[in-house]
Design an enzyme around this catalytic site. Structure first.
Site: not given
Lengths: 402, 88
Positions: A162, A294, A305, A326, A331, A390
């Site tokens: 990501c 994010h 976050e 997003k 995403h 990830f």
């Protein structure tokens, strides 16, 4: 050290087939997420996604090209064409050797893999098209951009899930800042919305079945999207000398590794990346007016976050605007940071902050100004763009108003 | 059937907890047993494969799921119900 300007931008994503259409949709808080329309969708339990709609590959590419271009490569070329046209650059002469392509993707030609595994395993075919390997490889998009536009300098593909496109744009920034290139075409692309791609994500049980609602207390997971964002990063003096239109300046980049867990995010890793980008840019947190989060809409990411931002920004965390687009485009995995950079450019250039749509209930663990549901006007001098992958690989960019 | 369901579920949970099935008691929670969020989704996958059922579970909102994971006993009860519904 050289300064780095952005002189072109291009995209195709669930919100639009151009930068103008995408930024208009972001202003209007449009949701590009809907029912998935893909083969075998009835065998999926997750049937929601941000698909690129109204796109006809045959209108953009000929049959020979389509034999070689996976959907992620097609998206990249569409976006690159818009970005390079806007920059006004051509790479016929000596500039070619000083110009390259650095792109992010996570799945590469996943549609090509899916279709061809289906052919040999499900349909029992004993033969596939001769170009499957060059079509599915992760660097196919970067290579085709280099061929199409004659870019002969440093070129490669970055895969950090990501965070792929933020890592890619960070490398582009460093290559130009360090003098290794004059121009880098950079950003990222993803097209994982095929049966096998979505089926793999289902297994993690982190996908939402109804909406992506970042920072909202009732958020219930991520929604996947597809598309590409591509930018022209250019040596600032080179851009000035030819009187190019500078969209923004890239001023800082930082990357860190959590070294902790393969899926759970770490506040420390995120905070170190955010503070690292500020330090690299030589600015303090109070100068930052907007953060493109994010903001995946999962329980784990959003609270981690927000804690990381609060930790780095201190009191200014209450002032800074932070939103996750997003909620509108989903995403885009390896392409997400690139499409999200369009919200950063809009903030710097037009003074419009893209909203976090779908926001319904405040979450005390995400108690920042997330620009809920409606875009807002604000004059900002610096912005950050966060990406936390990830595998615990984090990449944060800092941009300055031109 | 019911005893088989219970034994098989305990076996699956024990495997994720790296314990012998005999060391898993019904009143323990999965976190007591050291099963983390990844172990949980792996256990659910194994349960789905073993019984050919679909377990509704979203890791983002475990409390909203019909799948009660508060103890080994509640997991066994839920799986027994899913299996009964499937054969009904």
């Amino acid at each position: 050290m050289r300064r780095v300007a952005i002189t072109g931008a291009g995209t195709i994503n669930p919100l639009g087939h151009s930068v103008q259409a995408t930024q208009q949709a972001m202003r209007d808080g449009v949701c590009g997420i809907g029912e998935l329309d893909i083969r075998d969708v009835e065998r999926l339990s997750i049937r929601l996604g941000g698909q690129v709609k109204g796109y006809d590959p045959d209108s953009r590419f000929n049959r020979q090209q389509l034999a070689l271009f996976d959907r992620f490569t097609q998206f990249t070329l569409v976006a690159a064409e818009e970005a390079i046209a806007q920059s006004g650059l051509d790479f016929d002469g000596g500039l070619a050797a000083e110009s390259g392509v650095v792109l992010g993707t996570s799945g590469g030609g996943l549609n090509t893999q899916d279709e061809n595994y289906r052919a040999v395993y499900e349909e029992g075919k004993n033969r596939v098209h001769p170009f499957i390997v060059p079509k599915l490889m992760n660097n196919a998009a970067a290579s085709h951009v280099s061929m199409r536009f004659n870019l002969k300098g440093p070129s490669f593909t970055v895969a950090t899930a990501c965070a792929s496109s933020n890592h890619a744009m960070g490398q582009a920034f460093w290559l130009i800042r360090g003098g290794a290139a004059k121009v880098i075409v950079t950003g990222g692309s993803e097209s994982m919305l095929c049966f096998g791609g979505v089926k793999a994500w289902e297994g993690l049980r982190v996908m939402s079945k109804d909406a992506c609602r970042p920072f909202s207390a009732n958020r219930n997971g991520m929604v996947q999207g597809e598309g590409a964002g591509v930018f022209v990063f250019e040596d600032y003096d080179h851009a000035k000398a030819r009187s190019a239109n500078i969209l923004a300046e890239v001023v800082g980049f930082s990357m860190t590794s959590d070294a902790a867990d393969i899926v759970m995010p770490s506040q420390d890793g995120a905070a170190r990346a955010i503070s690292g980008a500020l330090k690299d840019a030589g600015i303090n947190a109070e100068q930052v007016g907007y953060i493109n989060a994010h903001g995946t809409g999962t329980a784990a990411n959003d609270k981690t976050e927000c804690a990381a931002v609060s930790n780095v920004f201190g009191h200014h965390a209450n002032e800074v605007l932070i939103s996750s687009t997003k909620s509108m485009h989903g995403h885009l995995i390896g392409g997400t940071g690139a499409v999200e950079l369009l919200a950063c450019l809009m903030a710097l250039k037009d003074g419009v902050i893209a909203p976090t749509i779908g926001y319904q209930e405040p979450d005390p663990e995400c108690a920042l100004d997330v620009v809920p549901n409606e875009a807002r006007e604000a004059s900002v001098a610096y912005v950050l763009s966060n990406a936390f992958a990830f595998g615990g690989l984090n990449a944060v960019l800092a941009l300055k108003k031109a | 059937m019911s005893e088989n369901v219970k034994d098989r579920v305990i076996q699956i949970i024990a495997e994720q907890a790296v314990l012998e099935p005999a060391d898993v008691s019904m009143d323990q929670s999965l976190s007591d047993l050291g099963v983390d969020s990844m172990g949980l989704v792996e256990a659910i996958f194994a349960i789905e494969e073993s019984f050919d059922i679909t377990v509704p579970f979203n890791a983002n909102e475990p409390e909203k799921s019909d799948f009660d994971i508060s103890s080994v006993a509640s997991v066994v009860a839920a799986v027994e119900q899913f299996v009964a519904e499937k054969s009904a």
